[in-house]
Design a protein around this motif. Structure first.
Motif, PDB file in Angstrom:
ATOM      1  N   ILE A  84     -61.997 -43.068 -31.274  1.00 34.78           N
ATOM      2  CA  ILE A  84     -61.059 -42.515 -30.005  1.00 34.78           C
ATOM      3  C   ILE A  84     -60.040 -41.522 -30.922  1.00 34.78           C
ATOM      4  O   ILE A  84     -59.578 -40.738 -30.202  1.00 34.78           O
ATOM      5  CB  ILE A  84     -60.135 -43.820 -29.571  1.00 34.78           C
ATOM      6  CG1 ILE A  84     -61.001 -44.650 -28.938  1.00 34.78           C
ATOM      7  CG2 ILE A  84     -58.958 -43.320 -28.820  1.00 34.78           C
ATOM      8  CD1 ILE A  84     -60.091 -46.100 -28.490  1.00 34.78           C
ATOM      9  N   LEU A  85     -59.812 -41.802 -32.066  1.00 34.38           N
ATOM     10  CA  LEU A  85     -58.996 -40.875 -32.871  1.00 34.38           C
ATOM     11  C   LEU A  85     -59.682 -39.783 -32.893  1.00 34.38           C
ATOM     12  O   LEU A  85     -58.945 -38.391 -32.804  1.00 34.38           O
ATOM     13  CB  LEU A  85     -58.682 -41.299 -34.261  1.00 34.38           C
ATOM     14  CG  LEU A  85     -57.491 -42.554 -34.028  1.00 34.38           C
ATOM     15  CD1 LEU A  85     -57.450 -43.021 -35.600  1.00 34.38           C
ATOM     16  CD2 LEU A  85     -56.638 -42.230 -33.468  1.00 34.38           C
ATOM     17  N   TYR A  86     -61.063 -39.622 -33.299  1.00 34.97           N
ATOM     18  CA  TYR A  86     -61.659 -38.218 -33.599  1.00 34.97           C
ATOM     19  C   TYR A  86     -61.959 -37.595 -32.268  1.00 34.97           C
ATOM     20  O   TYR A  86     -61.522 -36.420 -32.078  1.00 34.97           O
ATOM     21  CB  TYR A  86     -63.134 -38.737 -34.337  1.00 34.97           C
ATOM     22  CG  TYR A  86     -63.208 -39.216 -35.377  1.00 34.97           C
ATOM     23  CD1 TYR A  86     -62.794 -38.164 -36.678  1.00 34.97           C
ATOM     24  CD2 TYR A  86     -63.472 -40.449 -35.694  1.00 34.97           C
ATOM     25  CE1 TYR A  86     -62.468 -38.884 -37.690  1.00 34.97           C
ATOM     26  CE2 TYR A  86     -63.249 -40.878 -37.085  1.00 34.97           C
ATOM     27  CZ  TYR A  86     -62.973 -39.955 -37.850  1.00 34.97           C
ATOM     28  OH  TYR A  86     -62.905 -40.585 -39.338  1.00 34.97           O
ATOM     29  N   GLY A  87     -62.222 -38.490 -31.327  1.00 30.36           N
ATOM     30  CA  GLY A  87     -62.662 -37.842 -29.906  1.00 30.36           C
ATOM     31  C   GLY A  87     -61.334 -37.458 -29.221  1.00 30.36           C
ATOM     32  O   GLY A  87     -61.242 -36.249 -28.738  1.00 30.36           O
ATOM     33  N   GLY A  88     -60.349 -38.073 -29.373  1.00 27.19           N
ATOM     34  CA  GLY A  88     -59.079 -37.920 -28.789  1.00 27.19           C
ATOM     35  C   GLY A  88     -58.289 -36.410 -29.339  1.00 27.19           C
ATOM     36  O   GLY A  88     -58.111 -35.558 -28.467  1.00 27.19           O
ATOM     37  N   ALA A  89     -58.449 -36.291 -30.675  1.00 27.69           N
ATOM     38  CA  ALA A  89     -57.833 -35.122 -30.991  1.00 27.69           C
ATOM     39  C   ALA A  89     -58.854 -33.933 -30.746  1.00 27.69           C
ATOM     40  O   ALA A  89     -58.331 -32.812 -30.347  1.00 27.69           O
ATOM     41  CB  ALA A  89     -57.894 -35.207 -32.795  1.00 27.69           C
ATOM     42  N   GLY A  90     -60.314 -34.082 -30.898  1.00 27.81           N
ATOM     43  CA  GLY A  90     -61.155 -33.055 -30.314  1.00 27.81           C
ATOM     44  C   GLY A  90     -60.821 -32.626 -28.844  1.00 27.81           C
ATOM     45  O   GLY A  90     -60.648 -31.476 -28.636  1.00 27.81           O
ATOM     46  N   THR A  91     -60.792 -33.801 -28.077  1.00 29.45           N
ATOM     47  CA  THR A  91     -60.472 -33.362 -26.637  1.00 29.45           C
ATOM     48  C   THR A  91     -59.242 -32.771 -26.487  1.00 29.45           C
ATOM     49  O   THR A  91     -59.168 -31.696 -25.569  1.00 29.45           O
ATOM     50  CB  THR A  91     -60.565 -34.729 -25.773  1.00 29.45           C
ATOM     51  OG1 THR A  91     -61.885 -35.307 -26.079  1.00 29.45           O
ATOM     52  CG2 THR A  91     -60.124 -34.708 -24.429  1.00 29.45           C
ATOM     53  N   LEU A  92     -58.039 -33.184 -26.966  1.00 24.47           N
ATOM     54  CA  LEU A  92     -56.903 -32.597 -26.760  1.00 24.47           C
ATOM     55  C   LEU A  92     -56.941 -31.202 -27.005  1.00 24.47           C
ATOM     56  O   LEU A  92     -56.409 -30.123 -26.281  1.00 24.47           O
ATOM     57  CB  LEU A  92     -55.855 -33.271 -27.777  1.00 24.47           C
ATOM     58  CG  LEU A  92     -54.333 -32.591 -27.520  1.00 24.47           C
ATOM     59  CD1 LEU A  92     -53.758 -33.227 -26.529  1.00 24.47           C
ATOM     60  CD2 LEU A  92     -53.517 -33.240 -28.685  1.00 24.47           C
ATOM     61  N   ILE A  93     -57.471 -30.819 -28.395  1.00 27.06           N
ATOM     62  CA  ILE A  93     -57.309 -29.281 -28.726  1.00 27.06           C
ATOM     63  C   ILE A  93     -58.517 -28.628 -27.798  1.00 27.06           C
ATOM     64  O   ILE A  93     -58.143 -27.446 -27.516  1.00 27.06           O
ATOM     65  CB  ILE A  93     -57.870 -29.158 -30.395  1.00 27.06           C
ATOM     66  CG1 ILE A  93     -56.829 -29.907 -31.144  1.00 27.06           C
ATOM     67  CG2 ILE A  93     -57.980 -27.863 -30.556  1.00 27.06           C
ATOM     68  CD1 ILE A  93     -57.323 -29.788 -32.544  1.00 27.06           C
ATOM     69  N   SER A  94     -59.493 -29.117 -27.533  1.00 30.17           N
ATOM     70  CA  SER A  94     -60.472 -28.476 -26.688  1.00 30.17           C
ATOM     71  C   SER A  94     -59.897 -27.914 -25.181  1.00 30.17           C
ATOM     72  O   SER A  94     -60.248 -27.153 -24.669  1.00 30.17           O
ATOM     73  CB  SER A  94     -61.841 -29.024 -26.605  1.00 30.17           C
ATOM     74  OG  SER A  94     -61.775 -30.353 -25.961  1.00 30.17           O
TER      75      SER A  94
END
Lengths: 170, 123
Positions: A84-94
């Motif tokens: 969730i942390l990896y995907g969350g940060a990636g999703t937020l920035i993208s």
């Protein structure tokens, strides 16, 4: 609240819910095909189709809701909460990058270019979280590998979305 | 947004691919020397430093226990306990600056030279 804005709010809410559900489905489906999950930690990211779709048709708040909602629920379902942390940060920035770039570049860019840019930003977000969680700069060595896979994954998802006739922005 | 693929689309794709390939080459071309020590980090904390000589380490991680096996060819993660096991498919590593990473277990194994691992964090 007037009748009209109320109807719009309900419609946005329903669209978000449907897209999140679809994203979870794509996430689970992709993860159950070993071929897609074994490439050096990189993957196709079919679930990002719904995030991209939301970015293109619904505006920033809804796109963030769809992207992050999918990541949280899918992460809990797959039994890897750190995902969730990896995907969350990636999703937020993208999502920020795709919506921002879409406004800045206007007619000079299509869904394909936005998807490729979004994929690269997703990888940067992932690696930044990995740097924080693992406390080692060694993770940066993986960034070019991820962005290389990500460029092709972004091209694939972007091309898929490009083939769909998108509804007019409401 | 444009309905058709634009020049900027192509430029973005080619740019990302070229930068990635350049990055991979740069990482590959970093000066390497035979490693001396193995540094183990769990969740950002230094867990221990071990000589690069045949031995088996048992390291407690978020998913239970990870097993690091150091043999004549270098260090490898042989048991990670995590769902994906990506780190078990890489290695063994023996050159200073090389590392194995288990994301779910938040485990980083880095081979260092004599003077510690400072050269690892520079790129």
């Amino acid at each position: 609240m007037s009748r009209l804005t109320e109807r719009r709010t309900v419609r946005t809410l329903c669209q978000c819910a449907i897209l999140i559900a679809l994203g979870i489905l794509l996430h689970v489906a992709e993860n159950s095909i070993p071929f897609f999950t074994s490439a050096m930690g990189g993957k196709l990211g079919l679930a990002n189709l719904v995030t991209l779709y939301a970015c293109l048709t619904m505006g920033l708040p809804a796109a963030l809701t769809v992207g992050l909602g999918r990541v949280v629920v899918a992460g809990l379902l797959s039994g890897a909460p750190t995902a969730i942390l990896y995907g969350g940060a990636g999703t937020l920035i993208s999502v920020l990058a795709m919506v921002g770039l879409g406004r800045l570049a206007g007619r000079h860019i299509s869904a394909v270019g936005l998807s490729v840019a979004g994929a690269a930003c997703y990888n940067v977000g992932q690696i930044l979280v990995a740097r924080l969680l693992l406390g080692s700069g060694a993770v940066f060595a993986y960034l070019p590998v991820l962005t290389l896979i990500g460029a092709f994954a972004g091209l694939a998802t972007g091309t898929l979305i490009h083939r769909i006739k998108l509804p007019d922005r409401r | 947004m444009n309905e058709h693929v634009t020049a900027l689309d192509k430029l973005l794709f080619v740019g990302v691919v070229l930068l990635s390939v350049l990055g991979i080459l740069l990482v590959g071309l970093l000066p390497r020397s035979k490693g001396e020590m193995v540094e183990v980090r769990v969740a950002g904390e230094l867990y221990g430093t071990y000589p690069l000589s045949p031995q088996t380490l048992h390291i407690p991680v978020a998913y239970g226990e990870a097993v690091v096996q150091i043999g004549p060819d270098g260090a490898a993660i042989t048991e990670a306990g995590c769902p994906d096991g990506q780190c078990m498919r890489e290695g063994p590593i023996s050159q200073s600056g090389q590392s194995l990473i288990c994301l779910p277990g938040r485990l980083v194994i880095t081979v260092t030279g004599k003077g510690g691992g400072a050269d690892v964090t520079t790129y």
